[in-house]
Design a protein around this motif. Structure first.
Motif, PDB file in Angstrom:
ATOM      1  N   PRO A 242       0.811  -1.227   0.000  1.00 25.35           N
ATOM      2  CA  PRO A 242       0.000   0.000   0.000  1.00 25.35           C
ATOM      3  C   PRO A 242       0.840   1.270   0.000  1.00 25.35           C
ATOM      4  O   PRO A 242       0.437   2.282  -0.567  1.00 25.35           O
ATOM      5  CB  PRO A 242      -0.818  -0.120   1.288  1.00 25.35           C
TER       6      PRO A 242
ATOM      7  N   GLU B  16      -2.987  -3.279  -7.209  1.00 27.61           N
ATOM      8  CA  GLU B  16      -4.399  -3.323  -6.825  1.00 27.61           C
ATOM      9  C   GLU B  16      -5.017  -4.680  -7.120  1.00 27.61           C
ATOM     10  O   GLU B  16      -5.789  -5.212  -6.313  1.00 27.61           O
ATOM     11  CB  GLU B  16      -5.175  -2.209  -7.538  1.00 27.61           C
TER      12      GLU B  16
ATOM     13  N   TRP C 197      -8.062  -5.104  -4.649  1.00 22.79           N
ATOM     14  CA  TRP C 197      -8.672  -3.804  -4.354  1.00 22.79           C
ATOM     15  C   TRP C 197      -9.355  -3.174  -5.569  1.00 22.79           C
ATOM     16  O   TRP C 197      -9.812  -2.042  -5.501  1.00 22.79           O
ATOM     17  CB  TRP C 197      -7.627  -2.841  -3.778  1.00 22.79           C
ATOM     18  N   ARG C 198      -9.384  -3.906  -6.703  1.00 21.88           N
ATOM     19  CA  ARG C 198     -10.052  -3.345  -7.878  1.00 21.88           C
ATOM     20  C   ARG C 198     -11.532  -3.712  -7.895  1.00 21.88           C
ATOM     21  O   ARG C 198     -12.299  -3.182  -8.676  1.00 21.88           O
ATOM     22  CB  ARG C 198      -9.392  -3.859  -9.168  1.00 21.88           C
TER      23      ARG C 198
ATOM     24  N   THR D 177     -14.967  -4.150  -5.411  1.00 25.06           N
ATOM     25  CA  THR D 177     -15.449  -3.661  -4.119  1.00 25.06           C
ATOM     26  C   THR D 177     -15.799  -4.813  -3.175  1.00 25.06           C
ATOM     27  O   THR D 177     -16.454  -5.773  -3.578  1.00 25.06           O
ATOM     28  CB  THR D 177     -16.694  -2.785  -4.324  1.00 25.06           C
ATOM     29  N   THR D 178     -15.315  -4.717  -1.953  1.00 28.63           N
ATOM     30  CA  THR D 178     -15.659  -5.680  -0.916  1.00 28.63           C
ATOM     31  C   THR D 178     -16.574  -4.997   0.083  1.00 28.63           C
ATOM     32  O   THR D 178     -16.257  -3.921   0.585  1.00 28.63           O
ATOM     33  CB  THR D 178     -14.388  -6.165  -0.192  1.00 28.63           C
TER      34      THR D 178
ATOM     35  N   SER E 248     -10.701   3.750  -2.050  1.00 25.07           N
ATOM     36  CA  SER E 248      -9.569   3.416  -2.913  1.00 25.07           C
ATOM     37  C   SER E 248      -8.921   2.092  -2.503  1.00 25.07           C
ATOM     38  O   SER E 248      -8.027   1.606  -3.176  1.00 25.07           O
ATOM     39  CB  SER E 248      -8.535   4.537  -2.905  1.00 25.07           C
ATOM     40  N   TYR E 249      -9.361   1.512  -1.404  1.00 28.61           N
ATOM     41  CA  TYR E 249      -8.909   0.167  -1.028  1.00 28.61           C
ATOM     42  C   TYR E 249      -9.974  -0.866  -1.396  1.00 28.61           C
ATOM     43  O   TYR E 249      -9.889  -2.020  -0.985  1.00 28.61           O
ATOM     44  CB  TYR E 249      -8.630   0.062   0.469  1.00 28.61           C
ATOM     45  N   GLY E 250     -10.987  -0.424  -2.131  1.00 33.36           N
ATOM     46  CA  GLY E 250     -12.048  -1.353  -2.520  1.00 33.36           C
ATOM     47  C   GLY E 250     -12.948  -1.756  -1.385  1.00 33.36           C
ATOM     48  O   GLY E 250     -13.686  -2.728  -1.469  1.00 33.36           O
ATOM     49  N   LEU E 251     -12.907  -1.001  -0.296  1.00 30.25           N
ATOM     50  CA  LEU E 251     -13.715  -1.372   0.870  1.00 30.25           C
ATOM     51  C   LEU E 251     -14.916  -0.442   0.999  1.00 30.25           C
ATOM     52  O   LEU E 251     -14.785   0.776   0.939  1.00 30.25           O
ATOM     53  CB  LEU E 251     -12.865  -1.285   2.141  1.00 30.25           C
TER      54      LEU E 251
ATOM     55  N   ALA F 150      -4.550  -4.594   3.702  1.00 25.52           N
ATOM     56  CA  ALA F 150      -3.909  -5.360   2.633  1.00 25.52           C
ATOM     57  C   ALA F 150      -3.690  -6.801   3.083  1.00 25.52           C
ATOM     58  O   ALA F 150      -4.016  -7.750   2.366  1.00 25.52           O
ATOM     59  CB  ALA F 150      -2.579  -4.720   2.250  1.00 25.52           C
TER      60      ALA F 150
ATOM     61  N   SER G 104      -7.026  -8.563   3.269  1.00 19.43           N
ATOM     62  CA  SER G 104      -7.553  -8.807   1.924  1.00 19.43           C
ATOM     63  C   SER G 104      -6.929 -10.051   1.302  1.00 19.43           C
ATOM     64  O   SER G 104      -7.621 -10.932   0.797  1.00 19.43           O
ATOM     65  CB  SER G 104      -7.267  -7.616   1.009  1.00 19.43           C
TER      66      SER G 104
END
Lengths: 209, 209
Positions: free
Chosen positions: A14, A74, A79-80, A82-83, A105-108, B198, B201
């Motif tokens: 990150p 990513e 992270w691309r 969405t979770t 931006s972390y897909g969260l 991270a 994930s």
DNA sequence: TAGATTGTTAATCGATTAACAATC
DNA sequence: TAGATTGTTAATCGATTAACAATC
């Protein structure tokens, strides 16, 4: 090679990502590990090894394409896509996380927030309606959240974690000082302020001698 | 022995401390590393090695005196004496930290809080009056704070850190995603949410395969 | 071409794990 | 005494660092 995982590497990614996005914004097209290393104050060889794990590859002389590198990291972190996550415990830390815009931006994405206190239920914290704990199982089923963020007081941690597990959560991001007990197929990640402060305390103490 | 420092060990100590204090409250007088290990789900041998570093010593058959162990760990971490800190950036995370009552048991006291935004200056957050940034140098001199807590937005991180360093701070607890640059005699400790996420994930992703 | 940079293979370092003697 | 537990010394494991060949 062959290694697909390596915790220290994963934790460094990150940091690279943050810098790379800045460079991208500044219009920089390519970047060398030498440059990244000097910016991040890390050995360039560490970065090369780390980047290998993401599958990214560069060209001798010119380095890596910034956009490709961002994408590779990513992708590697997942992270691309969405979770969805839900958060349990809308106290100080919980509220701060609800208001943190950087998670996107972390897909969260935090889809629901819960709290045990009747005083908090029904209030809106940073745009999130706080729901009562007993709504949790229903909501998880509807929403299919994969991660749970645990920000309750220490003495409520295990109980809240049990509820998350029963609801079918895959991973728990644990902000409490408690080592929670979960089935072996549930991943727990402890985010430990006390550990960080301990490290800082000792390092400052050593520096003073 | 001879080793006085070991980062993974230092980071595990607060976990033991938390559990030991619980045991003490329950009136338990002695404890074995075997018991601690089963509670914390760690190998007992790790705990024995870790405890050696704190200087604590136990008795075969009976184990360690809980109160002694608490004291040894706190002494080792320097948490028995109060360390004054100031906080810069009273946003979401900053405010959460200002309201976190647990710092007292880590020997940390936040004496002053600053923010660059005129809208925030003068307001009171969890009992702390928010001061303007330009008051920082004066206040540090008066108060003799040793640590700085950095909770500003990423693009203000380096500037705020410079201000802290100029004021004579010994260590910076950095909650921003930026790798700040400081003189070699200033300790920085990065508290990285993104790294934790991270790791979570990737571990969840691997578990799904 | 010369030289900067990538990426791999080997060497070193440090932390974890194992083995076991010492002790109450 | 027998046995659980401490604490040390040695072996293993994994990550970092070094060396270097490959490449544009």
């Amino acid at each position: 090679m062959a290694k697909v995982s390596n915790v220290p590497t994963i934790r460094r990614l990150p940091g690279y990502l943050h810098l790379l996005k800045e460079l991208k914004e500044e219009g920089q097209e390519t970047v060398s590990t030498t440059f990244l290393a000097s910016e991040m104050q890390i050995d360039p060889i560490v970065i090369r090894k780390d980047l290998t794990m993401t599958g990214a590859s560069g060209k001798p002389r010119t380095g890596f394409v910034v956009a490709d590198l961002v994408e590779a990291i990513e992708n590697f972190l997942g992270w691309r896509t969405t979770t969805d996550a839900f958060l349990v415990g809308a106290g100080n830390i919980g509220s701060a996380l609800l208001g943190y815009s950087g998670f996107a931006s972390y897909g969260l994405r935090i889809v629901d927030a819960f709290d045990a206190s009747p005083a908090k239920v029904g209030t809106i914290v940073h745009g999130h309606l706080i729901l009562p704990m007993d709504k949790l199982p229903d909501r998880v089923a509807t929403v299919k959240a994969r991660l749970g963020i645990l920000t309750v007081p220490a003495d409520a941690a295990q109980e809240a974690a049990d509820l998350m597990v029963a609801a079918g959560i895959l991973g728990i991001w644990n902000f409490t000082p408690v080592k929670i007990k979960v089935p072996s197929d549930v991943v727990t990640q402890k985010e430990d302020l006390a550990s960080g402060l301990a490290e800082l305390s000792v390092r400052v103490k050593l520096r003073e001698l």
